[in-house]
Design a protein around this motif. Structure first.
Motif: not given
Length: 120
Positions: A46-49, A68-69, A73-75, A87-91
């Protein structure tokens, strides 16, 4: 989930991120060399660093803002290219390991130059 599967997913996400970063039309990303150094996806996917490095003096903050903006689009591009249930949430995290390694190499070089060389 077995650890080897997470490793493969981490590698695939990092590869896809490198491709996607070239597609982003934000000038803050295009004028700096942004490299994805690593990816760490959580066990539940669920999360991706995403760890990245930037070559360019003082470009770190503007690239962070651009990433960040463009996160949505990346996700969406990751979802289209990877066949994952979620699809993981991106950080995004800036990776300082390259700068740290260069600093250590410079310190070692300075020590080597300051010590007298012994010849037998």
């Amino acid at each position: 989930m077995p650890n080897y599967r997470r490793g493969r997913i981490n590698d695939e996400v990092a590869k896809e991120m490198a491709v996607i970063l070239r597609e982003i039309k934000d000038p803050r990303i295009q004028r700096n060399l942004v490299t994805v150094t690593a990816c760490d996806v959580s066990a539940d996917l669920k999360f991706a660093k995403i760890y990245y490095s930037v070559i360019g003096a003082g470009a770190q903050t503007e690239v962070k803002e651009a990433l960040e903006r463009a996160k949505g689009f990346i996700r969406s591009r990751l979802a289209a290219s990877l066949n994952l249930r979620v699809t993981p949430a991106l950080t995004f995290y800036y990776d300082e390991s390259a700068e740290h390694g260069a600093h250590i190499m410079q310190l070692l070089k300075d020590i080597e130059e300051s010590e007298p060389h012994e010849t037998n």
